[in-house]
Design a protein around this motif. Structure first.
Motif, short mmCIF file in Angstrom:
data_model
loop_
_atom_site.label_atom_id
_atom_site.label_comp_id
_atom_site.label_asym_id
_atom_site.label_seq_id
_atom_site.Cartn_x
_atom_site.Cartn_y
_atom_site.Cartn_z
N THR A 56 -6.63 1.95 -3.40
CA THR A 56 -5.73 2.78 -2.59
C THR A 56 -5.40 4.07 -3.35
N ILE A 57 -5.08 3.91 -4.61
CA ILE A 57 -4.74 5.09 -5.41
C ILE A 57 -5.91 6.05 -5.47
N GLU A 95 3.73 1.48 -1.44
CA GLU A 95 4.16 1.65 -2.83
C GLU A 95 3.06 2.31 -3.65
N ASP A 96 1.83 1.92 -3.38
CA ASP A 96 0.71 2.50 -4.14
C ASP A 96 0.63 4.00 -3.95
N VAL A 97 0.74 4.44 -2.70
CA VAL A 97 0.60 5.88 -2.49
C VAL A 97 1.82 6.62 -3.04
N ARG A 106 4.92 -6.43 -9.10
CA ARG A 106 5.78 -6.81 -7.99
C ARG A 106 4.95 -7.13 -6.75
N GLN A 107 3.92 -6.32 -6.56
CA GLN A 107 3.10 -6.53 -5.36
C GLN A 107 2.42 -7.88 -5.35
N ASN A 113 -4.64 -2.11 -5.13
CA ASN A 113 -3.85 -1.00 -5.64
C ASN A 113 -4.74 0.14 -6.14
N ALA A 121 3.30 5.63 -5.74
CA ALA A 121 3.00 5.68 -7.17
C ALA A 121 1.98 6.76 -7.49
N SER A 134 -2.57 8.17 -12.40
CA SER A 134 -1.80 7.38 -11.45
C SER A 134 -1.92 5.89 -11.69
N ASN A 147 4.67 -1.82 -10.62
CA ASN A 147 4.42 -1.84 -9.19
C ASN A 147 3.47 -2.98 -8.82
N ARG A 176 0.84 -1.21 0.00
CA ARG A 176 0.00 0.00 0.00
C ARG A 176 0.87 1.25 0.00
N ASP A 182 4.67 2.61 -14.70
CA ASP A 182 5.20 2.48 -13.34
C ASP A 182 4.27 1.68 -12.45
N ASN A 183 3.01 2.03 -12.52
CA ASN A 183 2.08 1.35 -11.62
C ASN A 183 1.88 -0.10 -12.02
N ARG A 242 12.45 -8.73 0.30
CA ARG A 242 11.86 -7.48 -0.10
C ARG A 242 11.83 -6.48 1.04
#
Ligand code: ATP
Ligand code: ATP
Ligand code: RIP
Ligand code: MG
Ligand code: MG
Lengths: 290, 324, 498, 324
Positions: free
Chosen positions: B293-294, A62-64, B54-55, B290, A66, B42, B51, A60, B47-48, B241
């Motif tokens: 959250t964004i 990382e999400d914010v 990986r998550q 994700n 991003a 976003s 991201n 999470r 990038d995302n 990680r």
């Protein structure tokens, strides 16, 4: 670089508050205080909880990062578990602040009550009131970094006071700490029926203290005292009413939130922070001042 | 054997077949489109995407472990505890100066043995795997606690150990690469080799498999061992990680792993646990977390929305089926 | 020297002796027929010599050597293969994959990959060689019961077989497929393979066997040469009583009686049943005949309400239904005996009592609780009527022999006191005596002005039992003939549309 | 005509039968004896028996909920979240001055509805209950969070609400009485009524049950509704006992409830989820926790020992079976 960028359309700063322990009474209190501070400063606060899962918290975070938040506040989290994310936030110019968390390289600062200090405060109080001798039950949860620090301090003090004997140490189940502590205490009371076989219960935070005190109260035993740490309102209430729970340390959660907010304001204005590890003083609560 | 009813083809049937086989995939794509439209800046960025890839890597890998055990119609509820233990063992080894490869190999070997023991108890005494592995999970939790004293291990972790967990190859995270390799490898094993087909046969009808002459016990034990090994690998990767190992770090993955696997059972091969299905399931869970959250959806609303969307996705797939 | 010889084989289940002191030998290149009442121990015997069950005593000699067979793998290693009474397939696997289960699947080196094309090629070649028609791309769960039997038969044929055991292989096969089977048996014996053939269809036993072994209550009651065997003698040995074949029954002309069931232009959503109409009068036993896949099962399911109806109606005792359901069917007094007893007929983990009373539970319930004494009483009655061989009403049905399970299914239907019976292969797996008993019972029901709709793959049975026969072809009713006048040639001609 | 007569003999068969049916019960008794010998003064006392009976009451009640859903061969993974929600609703009502009976009835009614919705999704769309209820669990968690803001509710809880949770009738805790009543009631419902019989039949073979005219969907929905209601009741009782409601209080019960139910499946009716079995399963779990705590075994050792004993208990029962 300072604040990374895309603040929301109205120009307000976005701050992201992350924690795995929102359902813990104290963490919750702190987050509420942070939200209030944010509002006062005109920032938009976004709270993210991962229900005890630190791996998730990293994702999470990382999400914010991003989504180019303006700042991150991690609450009640050991930053050692987020090293990579803290680094990448730093690389993107997003400040990471801690609230009751801890400080490591890459972060802007952390505001906390000093866990070791708090533990010392209440443990000393307890040991003194016992006359430095007695039989102690320990209910704790070493998997929580803050609680671990408090327990380590206790370990140390037990060594220094050989007349205070540790009867046993039990880990409390999380979630469900009150019920779990209560059950454990009920069983321990039955195992140690003789008067004086248990003289005190040391708990790592207030929720197990509440459970233990309830069990002692229900058993009718008058000779056992319980201490907690946090100063959550249910605990303070019990202290006031004269239950076996006799002392706790009130952490100044609003104070911590205030410090974090102040320092963040400094960062936003391009100023230096006043320090990387700032303490909000905690105070001992007993029947006298509850 | 349950007899399902059949039908002839027609164009509506074609559509429904598409939905039936790819319903969950389609749902996943719709979710991605939705987030992209709502949050182009976003969410819909390279990038995302990187991201997210990986998550989800942990969830995919442990989910594949769960899937393998499910392919023989068993459950391993100890994978979460196994992941935690795996991470802790690796961190202990590396923190005490052990070589990198040992830190990766030992947890996996330990897991192979523990998985095999799980399998052995289940097959030898014909005990339900549910209770066996739940009890094993308790044992492993106690063991992990004993190893760590309950504390997070983060001191003396050298950078080399963090390499896989934190570095990228070009712009692709190593974790994503490992995830893809594991997925392709086990897709291949499960669908293209005789071993994989035997596992599915045993899961499909154990007594028929025995009567056909398969070594049921041996194959089941192998499935448990592989499942546990993947769980331990997940734990090691998590430790790499995070640069630290927490004694309960993997526990939270356990239910999610099964959520991914069950979501996956609605994809591709209907009702059959399958590797790519699990991948899609994990991806849906990851994308939802994700994206929400964004979008700064409050946590409780995230929960509600995630739950509702997952239910909607599986219903959608079933509607494809029932339209028949 | 015999290929297989067993001595003094014993098997107990709990306190029940399923087999005691069985001695038997099987010769290479010969067919040994094995007969016995339901529950006599035939399947148990087979399971022991194929390593599914461990014996409690006795010894097994293979080519004169003492052998212990502890798993199906061991049996395969010796060259013993079996077509069990119940199908053993992987539901979600295609025909091809099921075919190669437990056999040498074509692989590249080190087992790194299955050679799918080679696998299919070999399977297709075998299919051609055996003269079978079977779509191996279908999964086992999509296949009908006879198709599944063929598939397992093919699987057996892929192996190098020294002893082939067939446990009631023809239970739901039609003549067509039965012919294929018999041809295969001849080919195999010519190559020196021994065959152990279990069946309740005596004409098959007499046609194929060189010797006939008779089991009675878990014991070997004797072995006969084919020449010395005849129906009455064999059955007398099976039952230990003097047996005389029942006379064929009187046929009814019920065309004047009221119509109990009228199916009008009924078709199903999945297209398996095309608009079809039929009637059953009170007092009638009406047959439906067709080749495998003609849609007989589907038609019954549509009438009973377990297959969605597209158009048409089902009229029971004058009341029309456009949407059927099992509840409505049962309420109207119609019961269904499904073809697949394991998956549709019985709750295998429950007792005989619980299974039998399931559709009628409210009848035994006071509202607050189930009156178990009343239940037990009724169930015992029916177990006796149907001659169910079991430890008691509290035995779990999964522990019963195949035929006894079928009797429980039948008793369950009778217990409902229905006015209409839908029977799909109702006499599969039951022994000769019980089969006659079931026929007699159904006729008795008809005589009490009830109706029966009867589906069977056995052409002789349908000619024997039915007053009237509808012929179904590709989902449509193409003909209706009176039972008394019809011949098997006539029926088959209609089926093949010659 | 002839039902085969069996001869009562062979004492070894008798023994193994005893083990098969009561293996877990015997294991439970052995555990009790062990603790009593090791710790006569504290464990083997009336006080402690009463104490244990109260401690296991939550697990027994929620475990029975799990058992009912398992009887139709389904799973409800949302019972933990349902218990949390139940407790929170009750506490909210009582804290805002609502009458006592409303605080008990409303959560149970809400649960009946939610359980019914779970069932409806599962039966109507034929979605696997595993994924449906897991998603529902997420939704309920979000909802509980929304109700409480994540905080524990403990203010303005009157003593009357704590009555059931904290008081005793004579020396028997009210909770123990409620637990016994619930157990006996559902034992009766599941074994003595037509409804219970139908649930088991559906669980045993759904399509055979449909053909036998049972209303499969309706009965399954009812099972889900009952399971959820018992979970909510558990949550309310927990809140009453603690005098507070925590938004995740019940979550920890979920896996334990299944552990109890699965342990129970090895008792009495082998392989069949059954009410008294679940009771015994919960009791074993409770006795182990109590006895080991009394013996002051460190937590991590408790975990290891508990896991090992549970596995040993189920193996013991199987050995009884295999001796046949
Ligand atoms: N698993 C089992 N548990 C208990 N009893 C069993 C089991 N399997 C078979 N039996 C009993 O053993 C006896 C022999 O059964 P078996 O299946 O061998 O009969 P069969 O001759 O094949 O009968 P059928 O012609 O009906 O198939 C029966 O009384 C049956 O109830
Ligand atoms: N569930 C199914 N899915 C796909 N195809 C099926 C299914 N069930 C049956 N079939 C096909 O339908 C055809 C007829 O099925 P079925 O055997 O039930 O018909 P039937 O007329 O009752 O014949 P029989 O009674 O001899 O089996 C078979 O050829 C088979 O290919
Ligand atoms: O810092 C708090 C502790 O005081 C305790 O309440 C446990 O949770 C943490 O968040
Ligand atoms: Mg048989
Ligand atoms: Mg048919």
């Amino acid at each position: 670089a300072c604040s990374g960028g895309s603040s929301s359309k109205d120009g307000a700063k976005n701050i992201s508050i992350l924690t795995p322990f929102l359902s813990s009474v104290t963490t919750n209190e702190m987050v509420e205080a942070l939200k209030k501070q944010a509002e006062d400063h005109g920032w938009k606060a976004n709270v993210i909880d991962t229900k005890g899962d630190v791996g998730q918290l990293a994702s999470r975070m990382e999400d914010v990062i991003a989504s180019k938040t303006d700042a991150i506040v991690i609450v009640s989290t050991d930053p050692n578990q987020l090293k990579a994310q803290i680094q990448s936030a730093k690389d993107k110019g997003i400040p990471v602040l801690g609230c009751d968390s801890g400080y490591i390289d890459g972060m802007t600062m952390n505001a906390t009550s000093d866990n070791t200090e708090m533990s010392k405060m209440v443990t000393t109080h307890l040991f003194d009131s016992l006359g430095k001798k007695g039989n102690l039950v320990v209910l704790t949860y070493r998997a929580h970094p803050g609680v671990l620090k408090r327990t380590l301090l206790l370990d140390e003090m037990l060594q220094q006071n050989p007349d205070v004997k540790k009867v046993t140490e039990m880990q409390v189940e999380v979630p469900g700490p009150i019920e779990s502590a209560r059950k454990e205490m009920e069983s321990l009371l039955l195992a140690n029926k003789a008067e004086g076989s248990i003289t005190a219960v040391w708990t790592g935070w207030d929720e197990p203290a509440i459970g233990a005190a309830q069990a002692i109260e229900a058993s009718g035993r008058k000779d056992i005292v319980v201490i907690g740490i946090d100063g959550n309102s249910q605990a303070v209430d019990m202290i006031k009413k004269g239950s076996p729970l006799v002392a706790t340390v009130k952490q100044n959660f609003p104070g911590m939130a205030e410090i974090v907010a102040q320092q963040l304001e400094n960062v936003f204005q391009g100023k230096e922070v006043e320090g990387t590890e700032l303490y909000a003083p905690a105070s001992l609560i007993t029947k006298d001042n509850a | 054997m349950e007899t399902t009813k059949i039908t002839k083809t027609s164009s509506s049937v074609q559509w429904s077949k598409l939905f039936r086989s790819y319903g969950t995939v389609i749902a996943g794509i719709l979710i991605i489109i939705m987030f992209s439209v709502l949050n182009p800046g976003s969410f819909a960025t390279l990038d995302n995407a990187i991201n997210i890839s990986r998550q989800i890597s942990f969830l995919v890998i442990i989910g594949i472990g769960a899937t393998i055990v499910m392919s023989v119609s068993e459950f391993d509820l100890s994978i979460g505890a196994m992941a935690s233990l795996g991470g802790v063992i690796a961190a202990k080894i590396i923190a005490s100066g052990g070589p990198l490869w040992i830190a990766f190999v030992v947890p996996v070997l330990v897991a192979l043995i523990i998985g095999f023991i799980n399998g052995w108890i289940v097959t030898q005494f014909r005990v339900l795997s549910f209770i066996t592995t739940l009890a094993m999970s308790t044992v492993l939790g106690g063991f992990t606690f004993w190893l760590t004293g309950g504390a997070t291990i983060f001191e003396n972790i050298p950078d080399s150990f963090r390499y896989i967990g934190q570095k990228s190859l070009g712009s692709i995270p190593m974790l994503s690469i490992v995830m893809l390799l594991v997925t392709i490898l086990f897709w291949y094993v499960m669908t293209q080799t005789a071993f994989g087909r035997r596992l599915y046969a045993i899961g499909g009808n154990e007594s028929a498999s025995r009567i056909a002459g398969l070594r049921v016990k041996w194959n089941k034990n192998a499935a448990f061992a592989l499942g546990a090994a993947l769980a331990a690998l997940t734990g090691v990767l998590m430790a790499s990680r995070l640069g630290s190992a927490h004694p309960t770090a993997g526990n939270g993955l356990f239910l999610q792993a099964y959520a991914a696997a069950y979501l996956g059972m609605t994809s591709f091969k209907e009702g059959v646990p399958n590797i790519w299905g699990t991948f899609v399931g994990a991806a849906i869970i990851g994308v939802l977390a994700n994206g929400l959250t964004i979008m700064e959806v409050p946590t409780f609303m995230q929960d509600v929305i995630t739950g509702v969307i997952v239910i909607a996705a599986v219903i959608m797939q079933r509607l494809g089926r029932n339209a028949q | 020297m015999s290929l297989l010889e067993v001595k003094q084989l014993d098997k107990r289940f709990g306190l029940h002796h399923a087999l005691s002191q069985i001695s038997l030998s099987i010769e290479a290149g010969k067919v040994l027929g094995l007969v016995g009442e339901n529950g006599a121990g035939k399947s148990t015997f087979i399971k022991i010599i194929t390593g599914v069950y461990a014996p409690d005593g006795g010894s097994i000699y293979w080519n004169g050597q003492l052998e212990t067979i502890t798993s199906p793998r061991d049996a395969h290693r010796l060259g013993i293969h079996v077509l069990h009474q119940d199908r053993h397939l992987i539901p979600a696997f295609s025909g091809y994959e099921n075919l190669y289960l437990g056999t040498d699947i074509p692989q590249v080196k080190f087992g790194l990959r299955i050679r799918w094309h080679e696998m299919k090629r070999r399977a297709e070649a075998l299919k051609k060689e055996l003269g079978m028609e079977l779509d191996l791309d279908k999964t086992a769960e999509e296949m009908s019961p006879p198709e599944r039997t063929l598939l397992e038969l093919m699987r057996v044929m892929m192996q190098d077989c020294k002893l082939l055991i067939l446990d009631e292989p023809t239970a739901s096969l039609t003549d067509q497929e039965t012919e294929i089977l018999f041809r295969l048996i001849q080919q195999l014996t010519a190559q020196g393979t021994a065959i152990l053939y279990v069946s309740h269809r005596m004409e098959e036993i007499f046609k194929l066997s060189d010797h006939i072994a008779v089991f009675r209550n878990g014991k070997n009651a004797g072995t006969l040469q084919r020449e010395e065997a005849n129906l009455n003698k064999v059955i007398s040995m099976m039952t230990d009583t003097d047996y005389q074949a029942a006379a064929t029954h009187e046929r009814q002309d019920a065309s004047m009686n009221p119509v109990l069931l009228s199916v009008n232009q009924l078709s199903t959503v999945d297209g398996r049943v095309k608009p079809s109409s039929l009637q059953v009068h009170a007092g009638e036993v009406v047959g439906i005949f067709g080749l495998a896949g003609a849609g007989r099962t589907e038609l019954l399911e549509a009438i009973y309400g377990t297959r969605s109806i597209q158009e048409g109606e089902v009229v029971i005792s004058g009341k029309s239904h456009r949407r059927m359901s099992p509840q409505k069917a049962l309420e109207a007094g119609m019961v269904f005996i499904p073809e697949d007893r394991r998956s549709e007929g019985l709750v295998m983990g429950m007792t005989i009592r619980e299974n039998m009373t399931l559709p009628r539970l409210q009848h035994f319930s006071s509202g607050l609780y189930v009156k178990q004494r009343k239940e037990k009483h009724a169930v015992r009655q029916w177990m006796e009527n149907m001659n169910v061989k079991a430890v008691g009403s509290e035995q779990t049905v999964s522990e019963l022999s195949g035929g006894n399970q079928q009797k429980v299914v039948f008793a369950k239907a009778l217990m409902h006191e229905p006015i209409l019976f839908l029977c799909d292969e109702a006499t599969q797996a039951v022994d000769v005596m019980t089969r006659e008993e079931i026929h007699r019972l159904l006729r008795e029901q008809a005589n009490q002005n009830r109706g029966v709709l009867y589906v069977t793959s056995d052409i002789h049975e349908i000619l024997d039992v039915c007053d009237r026969i509808y012929v179904l072809r590709e989902g449509s009713i193409v003909s209706e003939i009176a039972g008394g006048e019809a011949t098997s040639e006539q029926l088959l001609q209609i089926c093949y549309n010659r």
